[in-house]
Design a protein around this motif. Structure first.
Motif: not given
Lengths: 163, 494
Positions: B453-455, B460-462, B471-473
């Motif tokens: 929600s912050i992003i 933006g997007t997460l 594992t990549a966020f």
């Protein structure tokens, strides 16, 4: 007299310096060895074995690069020659879970939280070393001056009576 | 003419005609049975009443209903038909519905016995009566189908509403979680900023005190007979480059063999003297025997070492305090030109105790500042890094990469952990989804949903990609026009 070894395992040089300095009062009866990691501590153990010296006490930090302190102590507990070695954690960062493991699986003898006071550290070391010599040494007299004199004298007296 | 045939030939006659014929036949046979008039709202009979006849509705409208949980449920209004008490007639028992007048109503009551007689007397009445009955039944059963369809439609819209409600509830919970979390962060931020600020004074004093001690010592040593050695040893202590414990042990062993004195060797190694000749040269300048000299040297050296330790440790605290302060700007809820690398570095520094066994790789690109609120962004970095470390059990490689896209910057937090199971991957952004069973650490499964929600509030997007070992966020933040490119390239590690 063969000197007993007190091994201090701590990765941070400044903290290690401080622990070693606080151990100065025991220097006349024990040899203080410092190790910066568990790997290094293992070298000290091997050297001691090679020269037939006994590890009386291990003061160990927990969070260190490589093997953690608690895992090191647990491993030692499984080796008969270190069964009698007194084991103390000096740490600011071992969580409850690790501490419980240390108590249950390494029969941890004492836990010193950082930051420590010299008096406390010395008292713990004195008590632990006294326990160790009482269990392992035939001749207690060399330790009376630096360790717990009262207890040692009492033990010497009662051993004399029993003999 | 046989009755069946009459029945079938008249099937397409309109209702009114058949009903009129039935009523006039009944009137004729029963010799004008009594008519009753009811006002709108009056009840003709109630559910479970014992009926001894049927009512023929001559005029007006009634409704047939049942009480379900004290509520009037209407089964027939337009579909009552002319004959009321129809089901009671077929069952010869209690009435199935309650019947109440909707308008002013006129009914004709025919007792069961009278009806029986009349039907026996007139075959044509029997035929018309059966026809009316059939049509009433048909209408009522059609109505039942309609009711069933209504039930299905209602159920559908109910379940739609239920889903909408559940969604709303979820959103509310999420909003509440966010509020609680951001409130907590704001409070923590204020506390941290306060503590950091308070720490600055003692640290400043400690730093200065170390300098003062050094100055005063240097001034005093000139008065000592071995002042030159003091100064030399103090400097060695201050400037000593850390040696590994293994190296020190090796030196001690060598020196101890040369000197045949273990205690002396121990001291000399500590003060950084590696051969006997050097020691003798220095010891000559000092009063007393070599042992006393060595002990004095050790003390001088220790003074320097202690001063160095005070300085290096207070520098570390200063750095930590700086990071804590810039990290804790969370309560400053305004957007500013946020330097993402700065936020990432502050966050990493605060995680330093968990990074001892972790190789941190930084792949920082030349990226502009982003118009954003750095506080919540730091919260996102914290969540992502904490998750990465949890996944790796604080061992492995943590990669932080930044990248400049066409009109966005991308921050990637990549861990070398075991990866996220495909069945979990879909759910990880869900509120309160957690694989930490019962463990309360950074949150209760709020981390990723809050980060998301912050992003998304920043536009933006997460997103996440995961395979075993990687594992990549990825956080994509949009760039707005007029941003300055950061000059500094911070690809160097700390």
């Amino acid at each position: 007299m063969k000197k007993l070894i007190v091994l201090c395992v701590e990765d941070e040089a400044e903290v290690r310096d401080a622990v070693i300095r606080d151990l100065a009062p025991f220097k006349s009866t024990v040899r203080i060895e410092a190790a910066e990691s568990v790997d290094d501590a293992n070298t000290v153990l091997e050297d001691a074995k090679a020269t037939d010296q006994d590890i009386a006490l291990i003061l160990c930090d927990h969070l260190m690069p490589g093997t953690h302190g608690v895992d090191f102590l647990i491993k030692l507990q499984g080796e008969p020659e270190y069964k009698l070695t007194r084991k103390v954690l000096i740490t600011g960062q071992a969580g409850l879970e690790d501490t419980v493991r240390a108590v249950n699986e390494a029969e941890l003898h004492h836990y010193i939280a950082k930051p420590w006071k010299a008096d406390t550290l010395q008292e713990v070391v004195r008590t632990q070393l006294t326990e160790y010599v009482l269990k392992t040494q035939d001749d207690l007299t060399p330790y009376v001056a630096t360790l717990d004199g009262a207890r040692l004298l009492e033990a010497i007296a009662s051993r004399g009576r029993d003999a | 003419m046989p009755a069946e045939r009459t029945l079938l030939t008249r099937l397409n006659e309109p209702d009114e005609k058949i009903e009129a014929r039935m009523i006039s036949a009944l009137d004729a046979l029963l010799i004008d049975p009594p008519r009753t008039t009811l006002q709108a709202g009056e009840t003709l009979f109630r559910q479970d009443d014992e009926l001894d006849g049927i009512y023929i509705l001559l005029d007006g409208q009634v409704k047939l209903y049942q009480l379900i949980d004290d509520q009037e449920v209407i089964f027939h209004a337009q579909t009552t038909g002319r004959i009321l008490g129809l089901l009671a007639l077929t069952r010869r028992s209690r009435s199935f519905f309650s019947c109440r007048a909707v308008t002013q109503v006129t009914v004709l009551k025919v007792g069961f016995d009278d009806l029986d007689q009349a039907l026996q007397q007139s075959e044509s009445l029997l035929v018309t009566f059966i026809m009316v009955l059939m049509r009433s039944m048909a209408r009522r059963s059609t109505r039942l189908v309609e009711l069933q369809r209504e039930v299905v439609t209602l159920n559908k819209s109910l379940s739609r509403e239920r889903d909408a409600l559940a969604r709303t509830l979820r959103e509310l919970q999420q909003a509440q979680g966010l509020l609680v979390e951001s409130e907590k962060m704001a409070t923590l931020g204020q506390l941290a900023a306060g503590v950091a600020h308070e720490l600055n004074n003692p640290i400043a004093a400690i730093n200065r005190a170390a300098d003062f001690i050094q100055e005063d010592l240097m001034a005093l040593v000139t008065e000592l007979p071995d002042g030159a050695v003091f100064e030399d040893m103090l400097r060695r202590g201050l400037e000593v480059t850390p040696r590994s414990t293994a190296e020190q042990r090796a030196q001690r062993r060598a020196l101890s063999q040369a000197l045949k004195d273990e205690d002396l060797a121990d001291i000399l190694v500590q003060v950084g003297i590696s051969d006997a000749a050097e020691f003798q040269r220095i010891a000559k300048k000092m009063p007393g025997d070599p042992h006393t000299a060595a002990e004095r040297m050790q003390r001088y050296h220790q003074l320097g070492g202690a001063l160095r330790n005070i300085c290096s440790c207070s520098d570390r605290i200063t750095d930590l305090v700086k990071s804590l302060r810039s990290y804790a700007r969370a309560d400053n809820s305004e957007d500013q030109e946020a330097d993402l690398h700065e936020g990432l570095e502050d966050t990493l520094r605060l995680f330093s105790n968990r990074l001892r066994n972790v190789t941190v790789e930084r792949h920082y690109a030349d990226i502009p500042t982003v118009k954003a609120n750095p506080g919540p962004l730091n919260q996102v970095w914290t969540n992502l890094i904490a998750n990465a470390l949890d996944a790796m059990k604080d061992q492995g490689t943590l990669t932080i990469a930044t990248e400049l896209g066409e009109d966005e910057v991308i921050v990637r937090v990549i861990d070398s952990g075991p990866g996220i199971a495909p069945e979990h991957l879909k759910r990880i952004f869900d509120l309160r989804f957690t694989t930490r069973q019962g463990r309360v650490e950074f949150g209760l499964g709020l981390g990723l949903s809050i980060s998301q929600s912050i992003i998304s509030r920043q536009g933006g997007t997460l997103s996440v990609e995961s395979e075993p070992g990687r594992t990549a966020f990825s956080v994509c933040l949009p760039l707005r026009s007029g941003n300055n490119t950061q000059q500094e390239n911070r690809s160097a590690s700390l």
